[in-house]
Design a protein around this motif. Structure first.
Motif, short mmCIF file in Angstrom:
data_model
loop_
_atom_site.label_atom_id
_atom_site.label_comp_id
_atom_site.label_asym_id
_atom_site.label_seq_id
_atom_site.Cartn_x
_atom_site.Cartn_y
_atom_site.Cartn_z
N ARG A 155 0.83 -1.20 0.00
CA ARG A 155 0.00 0.00 0.00
C ARG A 155 0.87 1.25 0.00
O ARG A 155 1.82 1.36 0.76
CB ARG A 155 -0.93 0.01 1.21
CG ARG A 155 -1.93 -1.14 1.21
CD ARG A 155 -2.96 -0.93 2.29
NE ARG A 155 -3.78 0.22 2.04
CZ ARG A 155 -4.87 0.20 1.28
NH1 ARG A 155 -5.25 -0.91 0.71
NH2 ARG A 155 -5.58 1.30 1.09
N ARG A 156 0.56 2.16 -0.91
CA ARG A 156 1.33 3.39 -1.04
C ARG A 156 0.55 4.54 -0.45
O ARG A 156 -0.65 4.67 -0.65
CB ARG A 156 1.63 3.66 -2.52
CG ARG A 156 2.45 4.90 -2.75
CD ARG A 156 2.93 4.97 -4.19
NE ARG A 156 1.83 5.06 -5.11
CZ ARG A 156 1.74 4.35 -6.22
NH1 ARG A 156 2.67 3.47 -6.51
NH2 ARG A 156 0.71 4.48 -7.04
N ALA A 157 1.24 5.34 0.27
CA ALA A 157 0.57 6.50 0.88
C ALA A 157 0.21 7.49 -0.20
O ALA A 157 0.98 7.74 -1.13
CB ALA A 157 1.48 7.16 1.90
N PRO A 158 -0.98 8.09 -0.13
CA PRO A 158 -1.31 9.14 -1.09
C PRO A 158 -0.42 10.34 -0.88
O PRO A 158 -0.03 10.65 0.24
CB PRO A 158 -2.78 9.46 -0.76
CG PRO A 158 -2.95 9.02 0.66
CD PRO A 158 -2.04 7.85 0.84
N GLY A 159 -0.09 11.00 -1.97
CA GLY A 159 0.80 12.14 -1.87
C GLY A 159 2.26 11.71 -1.95
O GLY A 159 2.60 10.56 -2.12
N ILE A 418 -9.08 -1.35 -8.84
CA ILE A 418 -8.56 0.02 -8.75
C ILE A 418 -9.00 0.63 -7.43
O ILE A 418 -10.18 0.61 -7.08
CB ILE A 418 -9.08 0.87 -9.93
CG1 ILE A 418 -8.54 0.32 -11.25
CG2 ILE A 418 -8.68 2.33 -9.75
CD1 ILE A 418 -9.07 1.05 -12.46
N GLU A 419 -8.04 1.17 -6.70
CA GLU A 419 -8.30 1.89 -5.46
C GLU A 419 -7.69 3.28 -5.58
O GLU A 419 -6.50 3.42 -5.90
CB GLU A 419 -7.71 1.15 -4.26
CG GLU A 419 -8.30 -0.24 -4.03
CD GLU A 419 -7.74 -0.90 -2.79
OE1 GLU A 419 -7.32 -0.15 -1.88
OE2 GLU A 419 -7.73 -2.14 -2.73
N LEU A 420 -8.48 4.29 -5.30
CA LEU A 420 -8.00 5.66 -5.45
C LEU A 420 -6.81 5.95 -4.54
O LEU A 420 -5.92 6.73 -4.91
CB LEU A 420 -9.13 6.64 -5.16
CG LEU A 420 -10.33 6.63 -6.12
CD1 LEU A 420 -11.37 7.65 -5.69
CD2 LEU A 420 -9.87 6.90 -7.55
N ASP A 421 -6.77 5.34 -3.37
CA ASP A 421 -5.68 5.62 -2.43
C ASP A 421 -4.33 5.10 -2.92
O ASP A 421 -3.29 5.48 -2.38
CB ASP A 421 -5.99 4.99 -1.07
CG ASP A 421 -7.13 5.70 -0.36
OD1 ASP A 421 -7.42 6.85 -0.74
OD2 ASP A 421 -7.73 5.12 0.56
N LEU A 422 -4.33 4.22 -3.91
CA LEU A 422 -3.08 3.66 -4.42
C LEU A 422 -2.57 4.40 -5.66
O LEU A 422 -1.52 4.05 -6.19
CB LEU A 422 -3.26 2.18 -4.75
CG LEU A 422 -3.61 1.27 -3.57
CD1 LEU A 422 -3.73 -0.18 -4.04
CD2 LEU A 422 -2.55 1.38 -2.48
#
Length: 453
Positions: A155-159, A418-422
């Motif tokens: 999981r990648r942090a947004p930003g 697809i997940e927007l947070d990724l």
């Protein structure tokens, strides 16, 4: 003089032979040789010499020291060590022998068996490492290639930058969000949250496959659903094995055909929700028929019936069209659409296919729809291309209402859920801007094409 050897002499004979291993007494090479007892009488009954097969030395637990009188001087032991006498176990049936050192045979644990390289059998009904089920009657199919089997992601942090550092240091408890300026982001959200009178229908289409049409449908729909408070749904109108439902977590096996079969029994929102799958963004997806053996086509009448059901419960309806515009359902899609999102790629063939779609629409009575079209240029690979983006952008803006470029993103390229947070911050911002462009055309209340009061 007594014919027996004095006890002290016997004690020296036995104690001078230090133990090398269990039950073995061998004279140390550095110790002085002590002559054997010269007694001519029978062997002393309290001296017992045993010969056992030597075994590797093992660590023994500490034992109590023998009395001082039974110790041998340090010079008679190897390297100055003193031999020890181990206590006899309780209940030993042998008589007391004061000059005998009784040792218990060491207990060596059995050597562990080498590990066998036998894979653990898969539980029935669960995907194995290869992505297939372990049932004896299972027939391999495309359903075995689930994204949870093929994709391993972190999981990648947004930003980025300090935002990602805060996300990492807090263990994901704090997520600063997008890297766009707060003022710009708030302005985009305000445009997206414009109220809608009734329902708004968006058709996403492309003549060329592989340019990101289904990905754009999920990205745009997820952005609307995550930022608005009403219901948003995406319908797979692809007559040839559409993949829209594979881009969200599957919650039901129902398809558009199942919804049409129970159309007369639908009385409330929950009756429709039982046939949809919902993403983490709250976007719902109505899947198309996924059995390639089904020969029944999704017709124009079927699509119109589906829209008649959905428009009662959903404010925004997105339709993922097939790669062609000549199939039976396309006329119904175009007749009922309020706006078009035309997807192309930053390549000559992708751009020409998108332009040819506009030509076809213009010549078949959909000129007004062309003027309200938003073009999306989706990058299928990283890096810049040799295509003149200024010339490409100028061509489409001269014919359509707006254009949005969606950069390449590794998460989208996976082809999985697809997940927007990724998404990368630039990709997330691009979809937010795209949603704001589409929302500018909302026909009621505050939309750009609202009827004059």
């Amino acid at each position: 003089m007594s014919p027996r050897t004095p006890p002290r002499t016997q004690e020296r004979v036995i104690a001078a032979e230090p133990a090398v291993g269990p039950e073995v007494a061998v004279a140390a090479p550095d110790a002085p040789r002590i002559p054997e007892c010269a007694s001519s009488g029978p062997a002393a009954p309290d001296v017992v010499l045993r010969s056992v097969t030597p075994s590797p030395p093992v660590a023994e637990p500490p034992v109590a020291e023998p009395p001082v009188a039974e110790r041998l001087p340090a010079a008679a032991t190897p390297q100055g060590r003193e031999p020890t006498r181990e206590p006899r176990p309780t209940g030993d049936p042998r008589p007391d022998r004061p000059h005998e050192s009784v040792r218990q045979a060491p207990v060596h644990p059995p050597a562990p068996e080498p590990d066998r390289a036998e894979p653990a059998p898969d539980r029935l009904g669960e995907p194995s490492i290869a992505g297939t089920n372990a049932g004896p009657d299972h027939q391999p199919s495309n359903l075995d290639l689930a994204s949870g089997v093929l994709v391993r992601r972190a999981r990648r942090a947004p930003g980025g930058g300090w935002r990602r550092g805060v996300h990492r240091l807090t263990g994901g408890l704090l997520s600063p969000g997008l890297s766009a300026s707060a003022a710009h982001h708030d302005e985009l959200v305000a445009r997206i949250r414009q109220p809608i009178g009734g329902d708004y229908r968006i058709a996403v289409l492309s003549l060329k496959g592989g340019v990101g049409k289904t990905t754009t449908t999920i990205g745009l729909g997820s952005t609307f659903a995550s930022l608005r408070g009403d219901c948003v749904i995406a319908v797979d109108a692809n007559p040839d094995f559409g993949t829209l439902a594979q881009r969200v977590r599957q919650q039901t096996d129902s398809t558009v055909r199942d919804l049409l079969r129970v159309a007369d029994d639908i009385e409330r929102y929950s009756d429709v929700r039982a046939h949809t799958s919902q993403a983490a963004s709250r976007l719902e997806v109505l899947a198309s028929e996924r059995d390639p053996a089904v020969s029944e086509a999704f017709s124009e009448a079927d699509y119109r019936d589906v829209v008649d059901i959905l428009k009662v419960y959903y404010n925004i309806i997105l339709t993922d069209c097939g790669t062609g515009i000549m199939h039976s359902a396309m006329r119904g899609v175009l007749d009922l659409a309020d706006a078009l999102v035309l997807v192309g790629s930053p390549a000559v063939d992708g751009a020409r296919s998108a332009a040819a779609t506009l030509d076809w629409l213009q010549h078949h009575g959909y000129g007004e729809l062309v003027e309200r079209t938003v073009v999306v240029i989706s990058s299928p690979r990283p890096g810049a291309t040799n295509v003149d983006m200024d010339a490409l952008t100028g061509h489409f803006l001269s014919r359509c209402r707006a254009l949005q470029v969606v950069p390449f993103d590794e998460h989208l390229a996976e082809g999985a859920e697809i997940e927007l947070d990724l998404l990368r911050p630039a990709t997330r911002l691009a979809y937010t801007e795209l949603a704001a462009m589409v929302a500018d055309d909302f026909p009621a209340l505050t939309g750009r094409h609202a009827a004059p009061l």
